[in-house]
Every structure is written in C-alpha cells, then in structure tokens.
Design an enzyme around this catalytic site. Structure first.
Site, PDB file in Angstrom:
ATOM      1  N   TYR A   1      11.349  17.723  -3.529  1.00  8.76           N
ATOM      2  CA  TYR A   1      10.498  17.878  -2.184  1.00  8.76           C
ATOM      3  C   TYR A   1      11.309  18.252  -1.201  1.00  8.76           C
ATOM      4  O   TYR A   1      10.420  19.605  -0.682  1.00  8.76           O
ATOM      5  CB  TYR A   1      10.550  16.368  -1.951  1.00  8.76           C
ATOM      6  CG  TYR A   1       9.011  15.643  -2.653  1.00  8.76           C
ATOM      7  CD1 TYR A   1       9.677  14.707  -3.407  1.00  8.76           C
ATOM      8  CD2 TYR A   1       7.900  15.760  -2.081  1.00  8.76           C
ATOM      9  CE1 TYR A   1       8.691  14.079  -4.228  1.00  8.76           C
ATOM     10  CE2 TYR A   1       6.771  14.650  -3.415  1.00  8.76           C
ATOM     11  CZ  TYR A   1       7.151  14.526  -3.909  1.00  8.76           C
ATOM     12  OH  TYR A   1       6.337  13.774  -4.745  1.00  8.76           O
TER      13      TYR A   1
ATOM     14  N   ASN B   1      10.270   6.305 -13.267  1.00  5.00           N
ATOM     15  CA  ASN B   1      10.018   7.447 -12.301  1.00  5.00           C
ATOM     16  C   ASN B   1      10.747   6.738 -11.439  1.00  5.00           C
ATOM     17  O   ASN B   1      10.919   5.853 -10.420  1.00  5.00           O
ATOM     18  CB  ASN B   1       8.397   7.490 -11.435  1.00  5.00           C
ATOM     19  CG  ASN B   1       8.272   8.189 -10.379  1.00  5.00           C
ATOM     20  OD1 ASN B   1       8.289   9.461 -10.921  1.00  5.00           O
ATOM     21  ND2 ASN B   1       8.841   7.682  -8.601  1.00  5.00           N
ATOM     22  N   GLU B   2      12.144   8.214 -11.031  1.00 10.92           N
ATOM     23  CA  GLU B   2      13.121   7.528  -9.814  1.00 10.92           C
ATOM     24  C   GLU B   2      13.714   6.496  -9.821  1.00 10.92           C
ATOM     25  O   GLU B   2      13.599   5.907  -8.737  1.00 10.92           O
ATOM     26  CB  GLU B   2      12.274   7.827  -8.425  1.00 10.92           C
ATOM     27  CG  GLU B   2      11.674   9.568  -8.443  1.00 10.92           C
ATOM     28  CD  GLU B   2      11.013   9.400  -7.105  1.00 10.92           C
ATOM     29  OE1 GLU B   2      10.889   8.852  -6.570  1.00 10.92           O
ATOM     30  OE2 GLU B   2      10.765  10.627  -7.033  1.00 10.92           O
TER      31      GLU B   2
ATOM     32  N   GLU C   1       7.330  15.991  -9.653  1.00 12.61           N
ATOM     33  CA  GLU C   1       6.777  15.955  -8.548  1.00 12.61           C
ATOM     34  C   GLU C   1       7.123  17.256  -7.698  1.00 12.61           C
ATOM     35  O   GLU C   1       8.526  17.551  -7.627  1.00 12.61           O
ATOM     36  CB  GLU C   1       6.624  14.779  -7.978  1.00 12.61           C
ATOM     37  CG  GLU C   1       5.982  13.699  -8.031  1.00 12.61           C
ATOM     38  CD  GLU C   1       6.540  12.297  -7.864  1.00 12.61           C
ATOM     39  OE1 GLU C   1       6.800  12.168  -7.198  1.00 12.61           O
ATOM     40  OE2 GLU C   1       5.979  11.194  -8.945  1.00 12.61           O
TER      41      GLU C   1
ATOM     42  N   ARG D   1      -0.186  13.899 -15.404  1.00 16.63           N
ATOM     43  CA  ARG D   1       0.742  12.850 -15.187  1.00 16.63           C
ATOM     44  C   ARG D   1       1.051  12.001 -14.285  1.00 16.63           C
ATOM     45  O   ARG D   1       0.011  11.579 -13.600  1.00 16.63           O
ATOM     46  CB  ARG D   1       2.043  13.860 -14.616  1.00 16.63           C
ATOM     47  CG  ARG D   1       2.972  12.453 -14.673  1.00 16.63           C
ATOM     48  CD  ARG D   1       4.233  13.273 -14.122  1.00 16.63           C
ATOM     49  NE  ARG D   1       5.479  11.393 -13.846  1.00 16.63           N
ATOM     50  CZ  ARG D   1       5.886  11.330 -12.792  1.00 16.63           C
ATOM     51  NH1 ARG D   1       5.369  12.439 -10.997  1.00 16.63           N
ATOM     52  NH2 ARG D   1       6.793  10.462 -12.819  1.00 16.63           N
TER      53      ARG D   1
ATOM     54  N   ASN E   1      12.140  15.297  -9.428  1.00 17.53           N
ATOM     55  CA  ASN E   1      11.188  15.480  -9.062  1.00 17.53           C
ATOM     56  C   ASN E   1      12.004  16.025  -7.468  1.00 17.53           C
ATOM     57  O   ASN E   1      12.855  15.003  -6.924  1.00 17.53           O
ATOM     58  CB  ASN E   1      10.582  13.601  -8.383  1.00 17.53           C
ATOM     59  CG  ASN E   1       9.834  13.046  -9.183  1.00 17.53           C
ATOM     60  OD1 ASN E   1       8.746  14.019  -9.788  1.00 17.53           O
ATOM     61  ND2 ASN E   1       9.406  11.918  -9.069  1.00 17.53           N
TER      62      ASN E   1
ATOM     63  N   HIS F   1       6.118   3.253 -12.887  1.00 16.95           N
ATOM     64  CA  HIS F   1       6.679   4.239 -11.245  1.00 16.95           C
ATOM     65  C   HIS F   1       6.291   2.895 -10.105  1.00 16.95           C
ATOM     66  O   HIS F   1       4.548   3.068  -9.660  1.00 16.95           O
ATOM     67  CB  HIS F   1       4.905   4.794 -11.438  1.00 16.95           C
ATOM     68  CG  HIS F   1       4.912   6.100 -10.345  1.00 16.95           C
ATOM     69  ND1 HIS F   1       5.140   7.565 -10.602  1.00 16.95           N
ATOM     70  CD2 HIS F   1       5.434   5.649  -8.763  1.00 16.95           C
ATOM     71  CE1 HIS F   1       5.252   7.964  -9.309  1.00 16.95           C
ATOM     72  NE2 HIS F   1       5.608   7.035  -8.222  1.00 16.95           N
TER      73      HIS F   1
ATOM     74  N   ASP G   1      -5.338  -2.569  -3.185  1.00 17.92           N
ATOM     75  CA  ASP G   1      -6.431  -3.139  -3.626  1.00 17.92           C
ATOM     76  C   ASP G   1      -7.454  -2.134  -4.171  1.00 17.92           C
ATOM     77  O   ASP G   1      -7.996  -2.610  -5.876  1.00 17.92           O
ATOM     78  CB  ASP G   1      -7.218  -4.359  -2.544  1.00 17.92           C
ATOM     79  CG  ASP G   1      -5.704  -5.286  -2.583  1.00 17.92           C
ATOM     80  OD1 ASP G   1      -4.692  -5.510  -2.616  1.00 17.92           O
ATOM     81  OD2 ASP G   1      -6.171  -6.430  -1.689  1.00 17.92           O
TER      82      ASP G   1
HETATM   83  C1  GBH Z   1       7.928   9.931  -4.612  1.00 21.17           C
HETATM   84  O1  GBH Z   1       9.602   9.497  -4.522  1.00 21.17           O
HETATM   85  C2  GBH Z   1       6.916   9.122  -5.741  1.00 21.17           C
HETATM   86  O2  GBH Z   1       7.438   9.640  -7.034  1.00 21.17           O
HETATM   87  C3  GBH Z   1       5.680   9.197  -5.247  1.00 21.17           C
HETATM   88  O3  GBH Z   1       5.056   7.985  -5.572  1.00 21.17           O
HETATM   89  C4  GBH Z   1       5.044   9.282  -4.065  1.00 21.17           C
HETATM   90  O4  GBH Z   1       3.902   8.977  -3.215  1.00 21.17           O
HETATM   91  C5  GBH Z   1       5.839  10.864  -2.904  1.00 21.17           C
HETATM   92  O5  GBH Z   1       6.983  11.161  -3.731  1.00 21.17           O
HETATM   93  C6  GBH Z   1       5.904  11.133  -1.781  1.00 21.17           C
HETATM   94  O6  GBH Z   1       6.896  10.120  -1.238  1.00 21.17           O
HETATM   95  O7  GBH Z   1      11.209   6.995   5.389  1.00 21.17           O
HETATM   96  O8  GBH Z   1      13.252   5.847   4.832  1.00 21.17           O
HETATM   97  O9  GBH Z   1      10.208   4.781   4.050  1.00 21.17           O
HETATM   98  C7  GBH Z   1      10.082  10.676  -3.529  1.00 21.17           C
HETATM   99  C8  GBH Z   1      11.154   9.733  -2.772  1.00 21.17           C
HETATM  100  C9  GBH Z   1      10.870   7.492  -2.331  1.00 21.17           C
HETATM  101  C10 GBH Z   1      11.620   9.808  -0.217  1.00 21.17           C
HETATM  102  C11 GBH Z   1      10.595   7.069  -0.941  1.00 21.17           C
HETATM  103  C12 GBH Z   1      11.355   8.753   0.905  1.00 21.17           C
HETATM  104  C13 GBH Z   1      10.796   6.522   1.919  1.00 21.17           C
HETATM  105  C14 GBH Z   1      12.245   6.226   2.028  1.00 21.17           C
HETATM  106  N1  GBH Z   1      10.853   9.613  -1.581  1.00 21.17           N
HETATM  107  N2  GBH Z   1      11.696   7.517   0.516  1.00 21.17           N
HETATM  108  S1  GBH Z   1      11.307   6.122   4.452  1.00 21.17           S
END
Ligand code: GBH
Length: 487
Positions: A318, A173-174, A385, A84, A316, A129, A59
């Site tokens: 990680y 996005n994704e 990302e 971005r 993206n 997104h 919010d």
């Molecule tokens: C990105 O997703 C997103 O684009 C971004 O918005 C987000 O803030 C960032 O990563 C950090 O997370 O633990 O079962 O809930 C990355 C892919 C999507 C992988 C959400 C993990 C949650 C799994 N991620 N997902 S869970």
C-alpha cells in the site's frame, strides 16, 4: 513528475490475472447464525468496544453471508478473472478443532465457489485472514506452538472440501500484522501488548503451520488437485532518508525484519530468519538481561522443512516509509521497533488516504518488487492487495489516481525490470469493516450503505476505471465515466 507512471504505453500481458480481494470478517456478517462459532474479532468488538474507533463490529458488516448472488454479480460486472476471499475458520469448525464441521459453513462456501465458477471467475482462498476461533485464543493463540497442527487440520478439511474447484490457496494473510500488531502493538485482535516477546513466538508458530500445510498439500492433494499454495506477506518499501551508510542500513534492516521476517525462511536459499534479525534480537536480548534471545530458534530440520514452501508469494503493498538513524537504543525496552535500527516515518508532505498510515508513493511499489526479485531470485509474485482509503465518495478521484499510478509502477516493474508478477488484486471489492477503524475508512470499488439494513452496494467511479483497465490491459488517465464528472 509524479504522473509519469500513468503515461505508460505498456500493457498487461494477456495471461495476467486481475481480481479483487476481501476477507471473511470484514464482509460476511452473520456472526452467530447457523452454528458459526465465536472468533477473536467477534470477541474483541463485543468485549472491548472502546478499541474500535466508531465502536462498531462485523456482526452484519456487508451481510455478504446473505448476498452471495449479488456479490458474484458485482464481480462479474467488474470483469475480474479472480476473486480472492477468505474462509471463516469458525464458520467451518465452530470450536477451531477438526472434530466437528459445521454443515452450514460447508454449504455457504460451496454455494459461493460454485456461483463464481458459473460466471467464469476463479476463486482464490485465503485460509486465515485474522479471525482465529476464540477457543484457540483461550489456549494462547498463535504463540502456542500447539496451534500449528490445529491449523494444518483445518487446512486439510478445506483442501478436501473445496480443492476440486479451488486451485489457488493462501495460507496466511500478513503474518507480520497477525503477530506484531496482534501480540505486540495491540492494534489488531487479540490486542495483546507483549512487546518484543509474543510477536516472535506467534511468527514462529505461523511459519511452521504454513510449511506443514504446504507439505500436506504436496503429498495428499497436489497429485489430484494440481493447485498452488502460497502465503501473503505485507511489504511496505523503506527508503533511506539520505545516502549515508547509516540511513541505508536503517532502511535495509526495516525491510529485512518486516517483509524478510516471513519471506526469508520461505524464499531464500539459506532459509531461517534473516541474519540481521537474529543478530539484532540476540544482542538486544543480552543487553536487556534475558538469558537467551527473545527470537525462538528453528532446528536444522525445521529450517529445511520451511524452505521453498511457496508456489507463489502474495504481496500486499500500500505504502512506503523513510528510515534514518543508527542503533542508539541500547537501553530501550524489548520491542520489535527497538529491535530494528534507527527510526522510520512518512514525511508529512506526502499525500495520504483516510488511513493515517497510507501515503501515496507509487515509486516504492516498483522498488519493493525489485528488492524481492533481487533477494529471492525472481519468484512468482501475485499482488494480493493494493488500494486506497477515503471516506466513501462515489466520485473517488483520489482512488482512481492511486490505482493509475500504482498500476503504472507495476507495469514498469514488469516490462523494464523483468519482475515476475503474474496477477493483481485490488483491495477491496466493496467498503467493509476496516478492523479497529470500523467503518470510518473506505477501500471499496463499490460503496456500501451501512446505515441501510439491506446494505445496498453502489458502483463508485473507480469500479468503471478498473474494469476499463481489465478490458484494455492498459491505463488510460483520460478515461471518463458517463454519469460521473471528470477528475
Ligand atoms: C491490509 O493490511 C489487510 O490485509 C486488510 O484486511 C485491510 O483491510 C487492508 O490492509 C487495509 O488496511 O493505523 O496503527 O491501526 C494492511 C496493513 C494493517 C497496515 C493494519 C495498517 C493498522 C495500523 N495494515 N495497520 S494503525
């Protein structure tokens, strides 16, 4: 030695673009002011509070809606080339459809874009997104093919309004997360669990919406605006547990049915979904008693229409995972997980961030970049990302180490492997609303105090380290910052 990558003497090319990324719902707040409509994250956080780990919502979030000048100053202090961010569809088109445009939404994004340009920062816009207008969810959301054309109408309005100044566009996005987590695992809004069905229908609509948007830009905007349109796909690397043929197939199938689900139709020579994905889902569907495959099928015209619709691919990235085992899930229930081969997980000894899924494996970054290069003929890649979560410390040494190591792996991919990576966006500019994890996981280069109504931002140590990398185009693992301790 896991620090090897940091000692790299390689430098980022002078035209390489550095930036940071955010998303509208995660930072803007102002969820119902000045004509904004309700979206699926407003709806989920207000009506299914129990799904958010700290019961919070967006919010107010970082209140970026009211802090344009301040945020642009932070970006300027970071010396980034690019910012971005995403547009809130419901702020521009409160009902989702193009019949009514909200003047305050236009004003807000015009002010942001103009402020960025005044500081010499390039705006890069993500059209979607994750915050679908709620009225569109109520007619089914992405699994309803009707939504594809509604998205194209929205994109048309955005190109028309902002395309004179914005040259870098990302449609989605994704898509994997939108579809598999939104409609199958239920970990993201709308939090449906239509395992093995809804996600594939959603993905089908997204690919058509993406491709139609790309063609619209080519036809109506490219000649005058001369920008680029791409898509951002989440890609974790999957490493086989052993060198056995079985484990290699399990890992390979993971990458093809995860990243490849969306990359293959757009980037490959043949187009369409990956062959292994079509085969697996068709065979499983048959043994499960379905009359036809649960994966929707494209017509030949659609396959051709989708092929080649990305001027760049946003990645993206990680983390990585390890896969093993064979397809012994014959009686398994329909699900995307069971449609793959074997199982994947992260070894418990891998160092991790505050997010359970985020383990540090910089070597996997280099491997996924090489896989993309080999599989799709070395397309232009922008890292849209990459980042690390903790619980919010200003002396964020683990985040610094993460960036140093991942950027080191990226330098090797560029210089030793010839991967065509032209930009890098760190996630994220500041701590923000981390979806179902609320405010418990922090990804920011700037700290945000969510208990203070003014949402003050404070530079973390990593923001200075990142700025130094941008300034020098090099990684310096011994770089220290005045007021902070050493890592
Ligand atoms: C990105 O997703 C997103 O684009 C971004 O918005 C987000 O803030 C960032 O990563 C950090 O997370 O633990 O079962 O809930 C990355 C892919 C999507 C992988 C959400 C993990 C949650 C799994 N991620 N997902 S869970």
């Amino acid at each position: 030695d896991r620090f090897e990558a940091c000692e790299s003497e390689y430098t980022f090319p002078s035209n390489f673009e550095f930036g940071v990324a955010t998303a509208a719902y995660q930072i803007e707040g102002a969820w119902d002011v000045a004509g904004k409509g309700e979206n699926i994250w407003d709806f989920l956080t207000h009506n299914r509070r129990e799904l958010i780990v700290d019961g919070s919502n967006g919010d107010i979030a970082c209140d970026s809606y009211h802090k344009t000048e301040e945020d642009v100053q932070l970006l300027s202090d970071l010396h980034v080339d690019v910012y971005r961010f995403s547009l809130s569809w419901s702020r521009l088109l409160p009902g989702g459809h193009a019949n009514f445009t909200n003047p305050d939404g236009i004003r807000y994004y015009n002010e942001l874009i103009n402020a960025l340009i005044l500081k010499g920062i390039k705006p890069m816009i993500t059209l979607f997104h994750w915050d679908l207008p709620q009225p569109l969810q109520e007619i089914g959301g992405w699994p309803n093919p009707y939504i594809a054309d509604i998205f194209v109408d929205y994109a048309d309005i955005a190109f028309n309004l902002f395309g004179d100044r914005v040259k870098d566009w990302i449609t989605f996005n994704e898509p994997y997360q939108i579809c598999a987590e939104g409609y199958s695992t239920g970990r993201l809004a709308p939090a449906y669990t239509q395992e093995g069905i809804g996600g594939y229908l959603c993905g089908h609509t997204l690919l058509l919406a993406h491709a139609k948007t790309y063609h619209l830009y080519q036809k109506d905007y490219k000649p005058t605006q001369n920008g680029k349109v791409g898509i951002t796909i989440h890609g974790a690397w999957a490493e086989p547990a052993t060198d056995s043929a079985e484990d290699r197939l399990s890992a390979d199938t993971y990458v093809r049915m995860y990243f490849g689900w969306f990359a293959h139709p757009i980037l490959s020579q043949t187009g369409d979904y990956p062959q292994i994905m079509k085969d697996m889902i068709r065979d499983k569907s048959a043994t499960q008693g379905f009359s036809k495959t649960r994966l929707p099928e494209f017509t030949n015209e659609e396959i051709e229409m989708i092929k080649g619709t990305a001027d760049f691919v946003g990645l993206n990235h990680y983390t990585s995972t390890v896969c093993s085992g064979s397809d012994d899930l014959i009686d398994a229930k329909p699900s995307h997980q069971n449609d793959r081969i074997g199982t994947c997980s992260q070894p418990p000894e891998w160092e991790g961030g505050a997010s359970s899924w985020l383990k540090v494996a910089p070597w996997g970054f280099r491997k996924i970049l090489n896989w993309i290069k080999d599989e799709y003929d070395n397309p232009e890649v922008i890292i849209t990302e990459n980042g690390y979560s903790d619980t919010g410390d200003l002396e964020d040494c683990a985040r610094i180490r993460y960036f140093n190591e991942y950027l080191g792996a990226l330098l090797e991919a560029i210089h030793e492997d010839n991967c065509n990576v032209v930009g890098y966006m760190a996630w994220s500019l500041m701590d923000n609303f981390e979806w179902i994890h609320g405010y418990t996981e922090r990804f920011g280069l700037y700290h945000v105090d969510f208990s203070n109504p003014d949402r003050p931002r404070t530079a973390k140590m990593s923001s200075y380290v990142y700025r130094n990398i941008i300034d020098t185009r090099k990684i310096d693992t011994s770089f220290t910052v005045g007021d902070f301790g050493t890592c």
